[in-house]
Structure formats: C-alpha cells, structure tokens
Design an enzyme around this catalytic site. Structure first.
Site, PDB file in Angstrom:
ATOM      1  CE  LYS A  75     -31.083  10.419 -92.022  1.00  0.00           C
ATOM      2  NZ  LYS A  75     -31.868   9.580 -93.453  1.00  0.00           N
TER       3      LYS A  75
ATOM      4  CG  HIS B 254     -25.220  10.325 -97.679  1.00  0.00           C
ATOM      5  ND1 HIS B 254     -26.303  10.086 -97.001  1.00  0.00           N
ATOM      6  CD2 HIS B 254     -25.562  10.148 -98.924  1.00  0.00           C
ATOM      7  CE1 HIS B 254     -27.379  10.257 -98.034  1.00  0.00           C
ATOM      8  NE2 HIS B 254     -26.662  10.190 -98.961  1.00  0.00           N
TER       9      HIS B 254
ATOM     10  CE  LYS C  60     -25.339  13.140-101.417  1.00  0.00           C
ATOM     11  NZ  LYS C  60     -25.519  12.079-102.518  1.00  0.00           N
TER      12      LYS C  60
ATOM     13  CD  GLU D 240     -34.360  10.995-102.258  1.00  0.00           C
ATOM     14  OE1 GLU D 240     -33.671   9.898-102.184  1.00  0.00           O
ATOM     15  OE2 GLU D 240     -35.227  10.925-101.108  1.00  0.00           O
TER      16      GLU D 240
ATOM     17  CG  ASP E 294     -35.454   9.921 -94.760  1.00  0.00           C
ATOM     18  OD1 ASP E 294     -34.730   9.024 -94.246  1.00  0.00           O
ATOM     19  OD2 ASP E 294     -35.717   9.717 -96.103  1.00  0.00           O
TER      20      ASP E 294
ATOM     21  CG  HIS F 202     -29.419  14.340 -95.937  1.00  0.00           C
ATOM     22  ND1 HIS F 202     -28.605  13.851 -95.396  1.00  0.00           N
ATOM     23  CD2 HIS F 202     -30.278  13.396 -96.712  1.00  0.00           C
ATOM     24  CE1 HIS F 202     -28.548  12.401 -95.055  1.00  0.00           C
ATOM     25  NE2 HIS F 202     -29.691  12.241 -95.889  1.00  0.00           N
TER      26      HIS F 202
ATOM     27  CE  LYS G 241     -37.616   8.657 -99.685  1.00  0.00           C
ATOM     28  NZ  LYS G 241     -36.132   8.839-100.318  1.00  0.00           N
TER      29      LYS G 241
HETATM   30  C1  BG6 Z   1     -31.003   8.899 -96.971  1.00  0.00           C
HETATM   31  C2  BG6 Z   1     -32.380   8.989 -96.767  1.00  0.00           C
HETATM   32  O1  BG6 Z   1     -30.366   9.705 -95.661  1.00  0.00           O
HETATM   33  O2  BG6 Z   1     -30.729   9.667 -98.028  1.00  0.00           O
HETATM   34  C3  BG6 Z   1     -32.962   8.416 -98.031  1.00  0.00           C
HETATM   35  O3  BG6 Z   1     -32.819   8.052 -95.603  1.00  0.00           O
HETATM   36  C4  BG6 Z   1     -32.670   9.096 -99.211  1.00  0.00           C
HETATM   37  O4  BG6 Z   1     -34.462   8.257 -97.862  1.00  0.00           O
HETATM   38  C5  BG6 Z   1     -31.308   9.147 -99.257  1.00  0.00           C
HETATM   39  O5  BG6 Z   1     -33.239   8.402-100.328  1.00  0.00           O
HETATM   40  C6  BG6 Z   1     -30.825  10.332-100.366  1.00  0.00           C
HETATM   41  O6  BG6 Z   1     -29.668  10.172-100.489  1.00  0.00           O
HETATM   42  P1  BG6 Z   1     -28.813  10.392-102.040  1.00  0.00           P
HETATM   43  O7  BG6 Z   1     -27.325  10.377-101.690  1.00  0.00           O
HETATM   44  O8  BG6 Z   1     -29.503   9.170-102.935  1.00  0.00           O
HETATM   45  O9  BG6 Z   1     -29.342  11.849-102.487  1.00  0.00           O
END
Ligand code: BG6
Length: 505
Positions: A153, A183, A187, A221, A240, A245, A345
């Site tokens: 992405k 991703h 998980k 986050e 994002d 996600h 964030k």
């Molecule tokens: C990414 C985003 O796809 O996922 C990031 O671009 C974000 O901004 C990240 O920090 C979060 O992934 P994870 O696995 O750390 O929760």
C-alpha cells in the site's frame, strides 16, 4: 484446508532494496523463514535499487537490520553466512531497461526448471507502473501463476487512482498473480479471529444485531509520524490506516462464514461486508466522523512536537493524525449495530483492540447487574481474547462484579510468534492469497471512505479537533459513541496478574 504447496525453488526480487521496509521487515522476515526451514532448498534474493553500493556492504547493512529488528534476535554467524550468500545486490534505475536485462540474466542463471518468481514492489507508488511494464516487456513476469508480484500500500490515493492502478496491473498480470499486502492480515491474532469465529460454534448464534449492541475497533499508535512527514501529510490517518487496516479488521469481525477456508470464498465474504457499509452524505460525515491532529505533548515521558512542527509537514497542515468513525452495515445480520473505528498517532501507548459489546441482559433479577458482556480481542502488543461477565462476589450476600476470563498467548504457547511479513511472504511463495486483498476489495474499501475524503476536501479545516500528544484523541470521539457507551474501551496496559480470572473493578 488446502495443503500448502511448498515450492522447490524461488527467485525473490525486491525493488526498493535500500528502503526502510526492506531492512526492517522484509529481510528479517526472509531470514527468519530461512532459519525455521520454510524457504525452499534453492532460493536467491535479488535486491534492486538505485544506489551504488558493494555487495558486501549491502549484506552488512541487511545484517544490521536483522540484528536490530528480527524477532529471533541477533543472527548467528554461520546461519547468516548461509543466508547472505543467497542475497545479491543489483544497482539499477527502475526506469532503465538494462536493470531488467541484468536481473533477467541473473534469474536465468539461478533457475533450473520452473520455480517461483516473486517480485516485491517495496517502492514509491510512482514506480509501480514502470516496473510492471518492464517485468512484462523483459518476460520476467509472464502470465504464469508461478510468477507473482507483491504490491505494498498505498493502492492509490482515492477510488479513481486505485482503479487506474488496478486496471494497469490487471492488463499485465492475472488476479492470481497479484498479491496486495495489508500486513494487518498477517498478524497472528488477526488470523486467529477467523478460527475463533468459525471453529467455535458457541459464538455463531450470538453474532448479530439481536445480541450485539456495538463493536469498537481501535488501533492506537504510540509513534508519531517521525520521518514520514512528506508522505503522511498527503495521506492522513483515513487513507493510511482506516481505508485498509481498520476496514479489513471490520470485515473479519462482520463477515458471514465463507463457503470454505479458501482464498476466493473468504474474500467474497469480506467484500460483501464492504459493499453493505452505509454511504454517508456530506452532512453525515461531520456527525459520524471525528478527525483530529496532535499538538505538542508528552508520550511515555518523551516530549513530542506538534504534528505541524514535524519535518516535511506544512505548518498550516489540516491533515488528520486521528480518526474516529461510526459505520453501519446494512444487511440483515447487522442492521442498526454501530461499528466504531478509531485510530491515531502519538497516543499514550500502542494498542490494537476489538471490543464486541453484547446487549444487556433482559433478566432484571439482580439489582447491580449493569455491566454488559464484552468480548475483547487484543491484537497487539498483548495477544489475548477475554470475555467480561458478571460474577457473584464471594461472601454471604448476592453481590455482582464484572470479571474477565482470559485466553493469553503467553500462557498457552511457548513458541515465538511469526511476524506478519513472515506469514505473508510464505503465503506468496506458496500461492495462498487468503490473507491478501483482492482488487475488488480494495476498490470497495475506497468507496467507503470517498464520501469522507470528499467532504473534508471541500471543507479542509471544518471540525478538525486538536489533541495533545500522549492523550487518547479529541473528546469529541467519545460523543460519537452515544447512546451506546460513554467512552471508548480503555486501552491501558493490562495489570500484571497471574490468575486466569480477575475482577475488573
Ligand atoms: C502502516 C502505516 O501501514 O501501518 C503506518 O503506513 C503505521 O503509518 C503502521 O504506523 C502500523 O502498523 P503496526 O503493525 O505497527 O501496527
């Protein structure tokens, strides 16, 4: 469940070999797959990037990445040597033919017979088209299901650009050859949700509007945008995180049982959820979605600057670093049940949790029975599934208190868990697209967020709320929950307890 097809040989190419993703995630993931014996006997990793760097220097950089980011800790010298000798660096411009002729001769030299070819696009979106073209032109990736491309992405920046990109890719490769990575789908706990929901019949009859009051999906986050200001300021949390996600998590929680544990059936079920999400009008966007941006504050004892002061971010930026949204799925299972999504964030801690709140008991025989049942699925950093229910306090009188029955990975399994990228890279090698997004899913997800993007574009600063770094977001996000709840499920670190069942009051 289909048996995975272990390939005999694999030529893995990474475009964007000197990027962060390669060093932090891809090489450590491939290294761990190698360590655990999951890579084919015969494999080679071709790492392509613009920068001129010697092969040894490149391998040393990758070793640093493994030592720092791999879940298995520092690499042992012998194992690393066995892995590193399969890593070749190819200096090349993605826009020049010669890069691909060199790559082709290296792949040909490596291959004996028909093996898997994986081409991983760990590159800025502007290179996807030219690399795809060159892969076709140079017959590196032909119409052959053994040849696979992996796309990271962002898949476009809105519905129109995603469609354009999808058309471009589908005119060159078959859907079966394209692996769109999200991703989150790799998980461990996210994968477990499927097992939890569809292998345990006890929850099935309850999984609908008659028993469930609302669902909260939170991905908080602790990190700020850090060095990614340039990208992030043109993206924002909606594109994002929510478009991909969080909507994917929503699909897994809300989907009907697929016809089979098989990629197409699972993706069919997910896409149906996205297509049934109610579209918002401009006006509804401002009553159903809260956007926020962090100001300066403190996170875990560390001072944080305001988002507008981050490197490569405009000092007048209206980009959201926080989103909370109320969505409805208009189908017979979920009619009227709100799904609350939130992400941000610079929050107090990293925590991704799905909380399913059940309706209150219709039996009014206990005067202090006022806490509804909750199912809490913690995705990270804790991996847990907990059920909150009322229990009698030990003693002579009937007094109730909510308690939580917990299943924790740390108590049940001793093995270390694979990283999402390990699971997903192995899936690509084995040709299993179950945990990847299909083209129609991506477009359906864009359709969900487009009304929000459009309304915000038309009124760039309207109702942009500010929250100090180190807090859980603007208070307006709590108001969204009314009348279903007063505030969001708390994402604080769990207290350290050893019992399996504890009072939560
Ligand atoms: C990414 C985003 O796809 O996922 C990031 O671009 C974000 O901004 C990240 O920090 C979060 O992934 P994870 O696995 O750390 O929760």
């Amino acid at each position: 469940m289909p048996t995975p097809k272990h390939p005999e040989s694999a030529a893995i190419t990474i475009f964007g070999a000197r990027g962060d993703l390669t060093q932090r995630k891809l090489i450590p993931a491939l290294y761990n797959l190698y360590l655990d014996g999951h890579l084919p006997e015969k494999f080679a990793i071709f790492c392509v990037d613009f920068v001129t760097i010697g092969e040894q220097e490149y391998r040393d950089e990758m070793l640093k990445g493994v030592n720092e980011f791999s879940r298995s800790g520092k690499a042992g010298p012998n194992t690393w040597a066995g892995f590193a000798k399969r890593v070749q660096y190819i200096q090349g411009d993605f826009q020049q033919d010669v890069t691909y002729t060199t790559l082709r001769s290296k792949i040909k030299e490596f291959e004996q017979g028909r093996g898997i070819r994986m081409f991983y696009f760990a590159v800025a979106p502007r290179f996807i088209e030219v690399i795809s073209d060159e892969l076709c032109k140079n017959k590196l990736c032909t119409i052959d299901t053994h040849h696979r491309v992996v796309v990271e992405k962002p898949f476009g920046t809105d519905l129109a650009s995603a469609r354009k990109l999808n058309r471009y890719l589908s005119s060159r490769f078959q859907e079966k050859q394209i692996f769109h990575i999200d991703h989150y789908l790799g998980k461990e706990m996210v994968q477990n949700i499927l097992a939890f929901r569809f292998a345990n019949h006890i929850f099935d009859p309850l999984w609908n509007k008659d028993f469930i009051d609302h669902v909260e999906i939170s991905v908080a986050e602790e990190v700020s945008v850090g060095k990614r200001g340039g990208y992030y300021d043109t993206s924002g949390a909606l594109r994002d995180m929510i478009q991909n996600h969080l909507l994917q998590l929503l699909c897994i929680i809300a989907m009907d049982c697929p016809k089979a544990y098989e990629a197409e059936a699972i993706r069919d079920s997910k896409v149906k959820v996205l297509k049934n999400i109610r579209m918002m009008t401009d006006k509804e966007v401002f009553t159903n979605v809260v956007r926020g941006q962090y100001t300066q504050g403190e996170v875990q004892g560390e001072q944080r600057v305001a988002y507008r002061e981050e490197p490569n971010v405009s000092p007048e930026s209206n980009t959201e670093t926080f989103v909370a949204a109320r969505l409805f799925i208009d189908n017979s299972r979920w009619k009227g049940v709100p799904f609350f999504l939130r992400t941000g964030k610079s929050m107090p801690r990293q925590s991704s949790v799905i909380m399913v709140q059940f309706k209150e008991s219709p039996n009014a025989i206990f005067k202090d029975n006022n806490v509804p049942n909750r199912l809490v699925i913690s995705i990270q950093p804790e991996l847990e599934i907990g059920l909150v229910f009322e229990s009698k306090v030990p003693g002579l009188h009937m007094q109730l208190v909510p308690v939580k029955m917990n299943f924790m990975y740390t108590d049940n399994y001793s093995q270390s868990l694979p990283e999402a990228y390990e699971t997903l890279l192995l899936d690509v090698l084995e040709g299993d697209a179950t945990s990847f997004m299909r083209t129609d899913q991506i477009e359906a997800a864009w359709k969900v967020v487009m009304p929000i993007l459009d309304a915000w574009k038309a009124s760039p600063s309207k109702q942009l709320r500010f929250y100090p770094a180190g807090t859980w977001g603007p208070s307006e996000a709590d108001s969204l929950l009314k009348p279903h709840a007063k505030d969001w499920y708390k994402l604080e670190a769990p207290p350290r307890v050893t019992q399996n069942m504890k009072s939560i009051e």
